[in-house]
Design a protein around this motif. Sequence first.
Motif, PDB file in Angstrom:
ATOM      1  N   ARG A   2       0.712  -1.212   0.001  1.00 29.37           N
ATOM      2  CA  ARG A   2       0.047   0.225   0.104  1.00 29.37           C
ATOM      3  C   ARG A   2       0.805   1.213   0.143  1.00 29.37           C
ATOM      4  O   ARG A   2       1.880   1.386   0.746  1.00 29.37           O
ATOM      5  CB  ARG A   2      -0.702  -0.019   1.150  1.00 29.37           C
ATOM      6  N   PHE A  22       1.480   8.237 -10.642  1.00 33.72           N
ATOM      7  CA  PHE A  22       1.782   7.232  -9.393  1.00 33.72           C
ATOM      8  C   PHE A  22       2.612   6.097 -10.407  1.00 33.72           C
ATOM      9  O   PHE A  22       2.504   5.814 -11.331  1.00 33.72           O
ATOM     10  CB  PHE A  22       0.462   6.758  -8.939  1.00 33.72           C
ATOM     11  N   ASN A  29      -6.343   6.831 -13.765  1.00 32.56           N
ATOM     12  CA  ASN A  29      -7.129   5.580 -13.433  1.00 32.56           C
ATOM     13  C   ASN A  29      -6.628   4.538 -14.274  1.00 32.56           C
ATOM     14  O   ASN A  29      -7.424   3.564 -14.389  1.00 32.56           O
ATOM     15  CB  ASN A  29      -8.626   5.796 -13.031  1.00 32.56           C
ATOM     16  N   GLU A  70      -3.787  -0.545  -8.356  1.00 32.90           N
ATOM     17  CA  GLU A  70      -5.346  -0.089  -8.244  1.00 32.90           C
ATOM     18  C   GLU A  70      -5.391   1.251  -7.333  1.00 32.90           C
ATOM     19  O   GLU A  70      -4.292   1.186  -6.506  1.00 32.90           O
ATOM     20  CB  GLU A  70      -6.260  -1.142  -7.399  1.00 32.90           C
ATOM     21  N   ARG A  71      -6.189   1.927  -7.788  1.00 31.61           N
ATOM     22  CA  ARG A  71      -6.409   3.229  -6.827  1.00 31.61           C
ATOM     23  C   ARG A  71      -7.740   3.195  -6.267  1.00 31.61           C
ATOM     24  O   ARG A  71      -8.708   3.695  -6.769  1.00 31.61           O
ATOM     25  CB  ARG A  71      -6.283   4.527  -7.661  1.00 31.61           C
ATOM     26  N   SER A 112      -7.053   8.379  -1.978  1.00 27.75           N
ATOM     27  CA  SER A 112      -5.567   8.585  -1.467  1.00 27.75           C
ATOM     28  C   SER A 112      -4.709   7.435  -1.659  1.00 27.75           C
ATOM     29  O   SER A 112      -3.534   7.685  -1.462  1.00 27.75           O
ATOM     30  CB  SER A 112      -5.738   8.830   0.054  1.00 27.75           C
ATOM     31  N   ASN A 113      -5.317   6.349  -1.726  1.00 24.12           N
ATOM     32  CA  ASN A 113      -4.416   5.172  -1.783  1.00 24.12           C
ATOM     33  C   ASN A 113      -4.291   4.684  -3.256  1.00 24.12           C
ATOM     34  O   ASN A 113      -4.803   4.602  -4.042  1.00 24.12           O
ATOM     35  CB  ASN A 113      -4.885   3.843  -0.992  1.00 24.12           C
ATOM     36  N   PHE A 114      -2.814   3.922  -3.356  1.00 22.77           N
ATOM     37  CA  PHE A 114      -2.296   3.300  -4.541  1.00 22.77           C
ATOM     38  C   PHE A 114      -1.890   2.090  -4.079  1.00 22.77           C
ATOM     39  O   PHE A 114      -0.797   2.011  -3.307  1.00 22.77           O
ATOM     40  CB  PHE A 114      -1.486   4.268  -5.176  1.00 22.77           C
ATOM     41  N   THR A 115      -2.388   0.919  -4.570  1.00 18.79           N
ATOM     42  CA  THR A 115      -1.791  -0.737  -4.308  1.00 18.79           C
ATOM     43  C   THR A 115      -1.322  -1.108  -5.434  1.00 18.79           C
ATOM     44  O   THR A 115      -1.540  -0.942  -6.487  1.00 18.79           O
ATOM     45  CB  THR A 115      -3.018  -1.269  -3.604  1.00 18.79           C
ATOM     46  N   CYS A 133       7.036   3.050  -4.116  1.00 19.18           N
ATOM     47  CA  CYS A 133       5.868   3.653  -4.593  1.00 19.18           C
ATOM     48  C   CYS A 133       6.499   5.307  -4.913  1.00 19.18           C
ATOM     49  O   CYS A 133       7.319   5.781  -4.009  1.00 19.18           O
ATOM     50  CB  CYS A 133       4.785   3.803  -3.542  1.00 19.18           C
ATOM     51  N   SER A 174       5.362   9.240  -6.747  1.00 16.41           N
ATOM     52  CA  SER A 174       4.489  10.096  -7.359  1.00 16.41           C
ATOM     53  C   SER A 174       5.007  11.317  -7.610  1.00 16.41           C
ATOM     54  O   SER A 174       6.087  11.687  -7.307  1.00 16.41           O
ATOM     55  CB  SER A 174       3.233  10.370  -6.232  1.00 16.41           C
TER      56      SER A 174
END
Lengths: 114, 115
Positions: free
Chosen positions: A22, A32, A52, A68-69, A73-76, A92, A94
Motif C-alpha cells: 500500500r 503514480f 485511473n 489499483e487506486r 488517497s491510496n495506490f496499491t 512507490c 508520485s
Amino acid sequence: EPEVTQTPSHQVTQMGQEVILRCVPISNHLYFYWYRQILGQKVEFLVSFYNNEISEKSEIFDDQFSVERPDGSNFTLKIRSTKLEDSAMYFCASRGDRGNQPQHFGDGTRLSIL
Amino acid sequence: GESVGLHLPTLSVQEGDNSIINCAYSNSASDYFIWYKQESGKGPQFIIDIRSNMDKRQGQRVTVLLNKTVKHLSLQIAATQPGDSAVYFCADRTPAGGGADGLTFGKGTHLIIQP
C-alpha cells in the motif's frame, strides 16, 4: 514537506500467497509509480498509472501484478501468487502534473518471500 | 539492456572536498535526467534534475552537468559533509507519450565521506 508513505515497512509472505503493498502518494499528485529494488541492485521500473489506468509497464510487470487506486488517497500493488524472486524492496513514487516534475519516492516495503 | 549506468561503484572523498559522480546514458531520445540520493533503509531522495535543453543546473551545494554529445551526466557536490554519505543514482526518462515516463536508473555510486 509532503511525503509518499508506504505500508507495511516489511512484509513476510509464504510463496504462492497473494500480497498487497500500500502507498499513499502526495495529495495533489496525479501520476503514480511502482519500482522495485532487489538487494544490492539498481532500482527497476514496474508500472506507471495516470487517470485511473496503467500508462506504461515494464517486462517485470507480468500478469501476476496489478495496481489499483481504490479511493482518492491510496495506490496499491498486488502480487497474486508470489515467487521467491519477488523478494525485494518495493517503492512507490508520485509526481505532480506540471511539465517536468520529479518523482518523489516513499521509503519502500521490504517484501520477503519464504 | 541498461540505458543508464555509472562509471564507479564507490567514491571516497575527504570531508570538505568536492565530489564528482559520473553517469553515462545510452538513449539519445532521453529528455529528462534526475539525480537521487539513497540512504540505507530509505527510498531514493530527489536531489536535482535537468532537462535535455540545458547543459547545467545548480542547486544548493550541487550542480548537474549534461553533455548530450557524449551522453554523459555528472553530479558535483561542493564541500562534502558526513551527511552526504549515501548511494547516488542517476535516472533518465525517455518520452513515450500518454503519461508513460518510467525512469531508468543506473547502478549507483556509493559515496563515502572520510573524516
